[in-house]
Design a protein around this motif. Structure first.
Motif, PDB file in Angstrom:
ATOM      1  N   PRO A   4       0.692  -1.385   0.081  1.00 48.12           N
ATOM      2  CA  PRO A   4       0.048   0.063   0.085  1.00 48.12           C
ATOM      3  C   PRO A   4       0.814   1.206  -0.134  1.00 48.12           C
ATOM      4  N   LEU A   5       1.576   1.621   0.918  1.00 50.51           N
ATOM      5  CA  LEU A   5       2.442   2.710   1.006  1.00 50.51           C
ATOM      6  C   LEU A   5       3.178   2.891  -0.089  1.00 50.51           C
ATOM      7  N   THR A   6       3.923   2.103  -0.482  1.00 58.62           N
ATOM      8  CA  THR A   6       4.956   2.325  -1.957  1.00 58.62           C
ATOM      9  C   THR A   6       4.163   2.250  -3.163  1.00 58.62           C
ATOM     10  N   ALA A   7       3.047   1.511  -3.224  1.00 59.80           N
ATOM     11  CA  ALA A   7       2.118   1.696  -4.648  1.00 59.80           C
ATOM     12  C   ALA A   7       1.535   3.000  -4.396  1.00 59.80           C
ATOM     13  N   LEU A   8       0.865   3.701  -3.383  1.00 58.60           N
ATOM     14  CA  LEU A   8       0.362   5.014  -3.370  1.00 58.60           C
ATOM     15  C   LEU A   8       1.410   5.975  -3.551  1.00 58.60           C
ATOM     16  N   THR A   9       2.544   5.891  -3.055  1.00 58.41           N
ATOM     17  CA  THR A   9       3.649   6.813  -3.138  1.00 58.41           C
ATOM     18  C   THR A   9       4.040   6.970  -4.716  1.00 58.41           C
ATOM     19  N   ALA A  10       4.381   5.833  -5.135  1.00 60.43           N
ATOM     20  CA  ALA A  10       4.715   5.695  -6.577  1.00 60.43           C
ATOM     21  C   ALA A  10       3.976   6.180  -7.578  1.00 60.43           C
ATOM     22  N   TRP A  11       2.405   5.480  -7.471  1.00 62.28           N
ATOM     23  CA  TRP A  11       1.388   6.173  -8.281  1.00 62.28           C
ATOM     24  C   TRP A  11       1.197   7.594  -8.091  1.00 62.28           C
ATOM     25  N   GLU A  12       1.200   8.370  -7.146  1.00 63.93           N
ATOM     26  CA  GLU A  12       0.810   9.738  -7.018  1.00 63.93           C
ATOM     27  C   GLU A  12       1.927  10.400  -7.547  1.00 63.93           C
ATOM     28  N   ILE A  13       3.120   9.928  -7.438  1.00 58.80           N
ATOM     29  CA  ILE A  13       4.431  10.816  -7.894  1.00 58.80           C
ATOM     30  C   ILE A  13       4.112  10.716  -9.497  1.00 58.80           C
ATOM     31  N   LEU A  14       3.999   9.716 -10.040  1.00 57.81           N
ATOM     32  CA  LEU A  14       4.054   9.505 -11.360  1.00 57.81           C
ATOM     33  C   LEU A  14       2.706   9.953 -12.242  1.00 57.81           C
ATOM     34  N   PHE A  15       1.712   9.634 -11.439  1.00 61.13           N
ATOM     35  CA  PHE A  15       0.431  10.073 -12.314  1.00 61.13           C
ATOM     36  C   PHE A  15      -0.547  11.273 -11.716  1.00 61.13           C
ATOM     37  N   ASP A  16      -0.103  11.734 -10.515  1.00 60.36           N
ATOM     38  CA  ASP A  16      -0.826  12.999 -10.028  1.00 60.36           C
ATOM     39  C   ASP A  16       0.138  14.274  -9.780  1.00 60.36           C
ATOM     40  N   ARG A  17       1.401  13.766  -9.457  1.00 56.94           N
ATOM     41  CA  ARG A  17       2.213  15.093  -9.316  1.00 56.94           C
ATOM     42  C   ARG A  17       2.997  15.387 -10.553  1.00 56.94           C
ATOM     43  N   ILE A  18       3.567  14.275 -11.445  1.00 61.01           N
ATOM     44  CA  ILE A  18       4.241  14.601 -12.684  1.00 61.01           C
ATOM     45  C   ILE A  18       2.962  14.569 -13.939  1.00 61.01           C
ATOM     46  N   ARG A  19       1.988  13.859 -13.486  1.00 59.42           N
ATOM     47  CA  ARG A  19       0.837  13.484 -14.423  1.00 59.42           C
ATOM     48  C   ARG A  19       1.484  13.108 -15.814  1.00 59.42           C
ATOM     49  N   ILE A  20       1.963  11.965 -15.634  1.00 56.54           N
ATOM     50  CA  ILE A  20       2.735  11.130 -16.795  1.00 56.54           C
ATOM     51  C   ILE A  20       1.242  10.515 -17.484  1.00 56.54           C
ATOM     52  N   SER A  21       1.223  10.541 -18.538  1.00 58.48           N
ATOM     53  CA  SER A  21      -0.088   9.882 -19.444  1.00 58.48           C
ATOM     54  C   SER A  21       0.595   8.809 -20.410  1.00 58.48           C
ATOM     55  N   PRO A  22       0.183   7.498 -20.260  1.00 58.07           N
ATOM     56  CA  PRO A  22       0.578   6.479 -21.083  1.00 58.07           C
ATOM     57  C   PRO A  22       0.305   6.785 -22.692  1.00 58.07           C
ATOM     58  N   GLU A  23      -0.790   7.525 -22.691  1.00 57.17           N
ATOM     59  CA  GLU A  23      -1.173   8.094 -24.353  1.00 57.17           C
ATOM     60  C   GLU A  23      -0.189   9.016 -24.956  1.00 57.17           C
ATOM     61  N   LYS A  24       0.224  10.015 -24.073  1.00 55.39           N
ATOM     62  CA  LYS A  24       1.124  11.230 -24.883  1.00 55.39           C
ATOM     63  C   LYS A  24       2.833  10.939 -24.263  1.00 55.39           C
ATOM     64  N   ASP A  25       2.908  10.260 -23.491  1.00 55.93           N
ATOM     65  CA  ASP A  25       4.263   9.811 -22.530  1.00 55.93           C
ATOM     66  C   ASP A  25       5.067   8.759 -22.977  1.00 55.93           C
ATOM     67  N   LYS A  26       4.175   7.646 -23.643  1.00 59.34           N
ATOM     68  CA  LYS A  26       4.567   6.508 -23.926  1.00 59.34           C
ATOM     69  C   LYS A  26       6.156   6.454 -24.499  1.00 59.34           C
ATOM     70  N   GLY A  27       7.291   5.760 -24.366  1.00 60.49           N
ATOM     71  CA  GLY A  27       8.411   5.800 -24.953  1.00 60.49           C
ATOM     72  C   GLY A  27       9.487   6.918 -24.386  1.00 60.49           C
ATOM     73  N   LYS A  28       8.984   7.718 -23.495  1.00 56.99           N
ATOM     74  CA  LYS A  28       9.739   8.750 -22.976  1.00 56.99           C
ATOM     75  C   LYS A  28      10.580   8.168 -21.979  1.00 56.99           C
ATOM     76  N   SER A  29      11.663   8.826 -21.352  1.00 57.88           N
ATOM     77  CA  SER A  29      12.811   8.205 -20.262  1.00 57.88           C
ATOM     78  C   SER A  29      12.300   8.696 -19.150  1.00 57.88           C
ATOM     79  N   ILE A  30      12.739   7.842 -17.858  1.00 60.33           N
ATOM     80  CA  ILE A  30      12.548   8.091 -16.574  1.00 60.33           C
ATOM     81  C   ILE A  30      13.814   7.753 -15.832  1.00 60.33           C
ATOM     82  N   LEU A  31      14.369   8.489 -15.083  1.00 54.21           N
ATOM     83  CA  LEU A  31      15.549   8.143 -14.002  1.00 54.21           C
ATOM     84  C   LEU A  31      14.846   7.903 -12.493  1.00 54.21           C
ATOM     85  N   ILE A  32      14.963   6.695 -12.232  1.00 47.00           N
ATOM     86  CA  ILE A  32      14.405   6.535 -10.759  1.00 47.00           C
ATOM     87  C   ILE A  32      15.630   6.346  -9.782  1.00 47.00           C
ATOM     88  N   ILE A  33      15.920   7.177  -8.916  1.00 42.56           N
ATOM     89  CA  ILE A  33      17.048   7.227  -7.868  1.00 42.56           C
ATOM     90  C   ILE A  33      16.723   6.527  -6.930  1.00 42.56           C
TER      91      ILE A  33
END
Length: 337
Positions: free
Chosen positions: A128-157
């Motif tokens: 729960p905690l890690t999935a919520l954190t990861a989901w929110e940072i990717l999709f709520d904060r950065i607002r990554i969209s699979p439709e417009k961002d597919k194929g782009k790059s991400i660095l996970i530190i």
């Protein structure tokens, strides 16, 4: 009910860094569930709060921490409508309220989800905690969209930690990104590859290692280790008009001015924001956990559990916290009651 807590902040090796005690079973409020807990997992926030919340003081009543749990709904508040008695749920709770290191816990139904049907209780507790954190940072904060961002790059530190492990999976399998994860040991590098990372680089000489992997710049960067330690390297690697986000906070001010010439966006993510402030969209955490459960059940995602301890005991929480504090934990540690 039995609970594990502490009255003062002590080094984990001290005898009373965690104590076992009896306390009354809580009563659910209007939107609350009373959950009989079956398993929990531990996160870095647990030991950080243990180390800081009762410094130079002795609490009259022991403090119960813990923010990941799986259990069965035993009672419900009068205005609960998402769950019923007997349902299996999983959740990360509310940092302002009593934690999960106990036989029973109260949780607002709007931040709980249905336990994944295909996973064991300990496998579910890792999520729960890690999935919520990861989901929110990717999709709520950065607002990554699979439709417009597919194929782009991400660095996970910090790819091999609890949040990094599930973030790799979400970035790769849901967002369709090219994933570069950092790891410094052979076993952590292998773990990141197992989660789906396309490239694994050592955090030492980060800029050089990312560029040797074929990326002059990356579209997105998420930091799960230390914002200021990596700040200049993130500023160098982020693509103009890219987005950086972090969960780690900083004792020193972050020099946002360094992002100006590239018009880069920056976001903080705190998974507890919705529950702390009872935001209008607080129920989005219920929705996210249910989506994640579906993705686990259909095999798109997998649990990040790496070790299970058995028994609700002070010794097990000491052991788990010792491992977390070492900074060398891979994936998640669960405790099955």
């Amino acid at each position: 009910m039995k609970a594990i807590g502490f009255k003062t902040s002590l080094p984990i090796g001290e005898k009373e860094s965690f104590i076992e005690f009896e306390t009354s079973k809580p009563t659910p409020g209007s939107k609350d569930l009373l959950v009989k807990i079956s398993a929990v997992s531990v996160n870095p926030v647990d030991f950080k709060i243990r180390q800081s919340s009762a410094k130079d003081t002795v609490l009259e009543t022991p403090k119960i921490i813990g923010w990941d749990a799986v259990g069965i709904v035993e009672a419900v508040g009068e205005n609960v409508n998402l769950f019923k008695i007997g349902d299996e749920v999983y959740y990360a709770g509310d940092i302002t309220k009593q934690g999960s290191n106990a036989e029973y816990q109260i949780v607002d139904e709007r931040i709980a989800g249905r336990k994944p049907k295909s996973l064991s209780i300990e496998e579910s507790a890792a999520i729960p905690l890690t999935a919520l954190t990861a989901w929110e940072i990717l999709f709520d904060r950065i607002r990554i969209s699979p439709e417009k961002d597919k194929g782009k790059s991400i660095l996970i530190i910090g790819g091999a930690g609890g949040v990094g492990s599930i973030a790799i999976q979400l970035a790769k399998k849901i967002a369709g990104l090219k994933v570069i994860a950092t790891a410094s040991r052979p076993e952590t590098a292998e773990w990141c590859k197992e989660q789906g990372a396309d490239f694994v680089v050592d955090h030492k000489n980060l800029v050089e290692n990312v560029r040797q992997s074929g990326f002059e710049y990356v579209d997105f960067i998420v930091d799960f280790v230390d914002t200021n330690t990596y700040w200049d390297r993130m500023v160098e690697l982020i693509k103009p008009q890219g987005h950086i986000a972090s969960i780690t906070g900083s004792a020193e001010p972050v020099v946002l001015n360094k992002l100006k010439s590239k018009s880069v966006s920056f976001s903080w993510e705190l998974m507890y924001t919705r529950s702390m402030y009872e935001t209008e969209d607080i129920q989005e955490q219920h929705n996210i956990l249910n989506k994640v459960a579906d993705l686990l059940d259909d095999g798109t995602l997998k649990t990040t559990l790496n070790e299970t301890l058995i028994g609700l005991s002070a010794s097990n929480f000491k052991k788990a916290h010792e491992q977390l504090e070492s900074g060398k934990t891979i994936g998640k540690i669960a405790i099955k009651f």
